[in-house]
Design a protein around this motif. Structure first.
Motif: not given
Length: 214
Positions: A147, A152-153, A161, A207-208, A210-211, A214
């Protein structure tokens, strides 16, 4: 490498010699070593470090070594021992990487890495409290190695993050981070976790979310 999850800790800057930094590190490792997850203890290349061994100076420090760069940065890396309760333990189930510096520009960082079989929100929360009892921290994040590289964005060169979970040095409330399943006061700050369930960096929904956190 067996480890997949990393607890990345930015500690409050301090100017320390390697000997002093190593002494600080062993205080934390002995605390963690009393937990079942770290029952194999700590060692290097299969050479275990006994609780009664003179860790700050002497043979063990010579084996582990210290690399001094021009910036005055020193670091030590340790892994799990190879036996626990009479049973063999595979290498790299957990690792500790600690860096200190003897100058004003040197970093002060701790990285604890875990195999996927050990990783849990409960362990991360207990590690967070133990670290805060040990030294003041500025930020913590529990992230999957994949990730960090692909998911990570956040530009991690400029910002920090979270990933699965983390800690910030100020109070936050549940309604400020609705994406987090856990928002809990720990020490002078707040522990946040996206979810208590195992975290999968290859799951698009995980992932979505988590982003979004963040």
């Amino acid at each position: 490498m067996a480890t997949k999850f990393e607890l990345a800790v930015d500690l409050r800057p301090r100017s320390l010699s390697f000997d002093d930094g190593w002494g600080q590190l062993t205080q934390l490792l002995r605390k963690l070593g009393s937990w079942s997850e770290f029952a194999a203890g700590w060692g290097l290349d299969g050479a275990e470090i006994a609780d009664d061994e003179p860790l700050v100076k002497g043979r063990v420090m010579d084996e582990i070594g210290a690399e001094g760069l021009e910036s005055g940065l020193y670091f030590a890396v340790l892994e799990n021992g190879r036996t626990a309760r009479g049973q063999a333990v595979p290498p790299e189930q957990y690792l500790a990487n600690y860096s200190v510096g003897d100058g004003p520009s040197a970093g002060h960082l701790l990285r604890l890495s875990f195999a996927e079989t050990l990783a849990s929100v409960d362990l991360f929360r207990r590690c967070t409290q133990a670290i805060l009892d040990w030294q003041p921290a500025q930020h913590m994040a529990i992230q999957h190695r994949g990730y960090l590289q692909w998911g990570s964005p956040i530009d991690l060169r400029r910002r920090r993050g979270f990933g699965w979970a983390g800690w910030v040095p100020f109070e936050m409330l549940d309604d400020q981070v609705p994406e987090a399943e856990i928002v809990e006061r720990v020490g002078p700050g707040t522990f946040l976790a996206l979810q208590t369930a195992p975290w999968n960096s290859e799951d698009p929904d995980t992932v979505e979310r988590t982003q979004a956190l963040e």
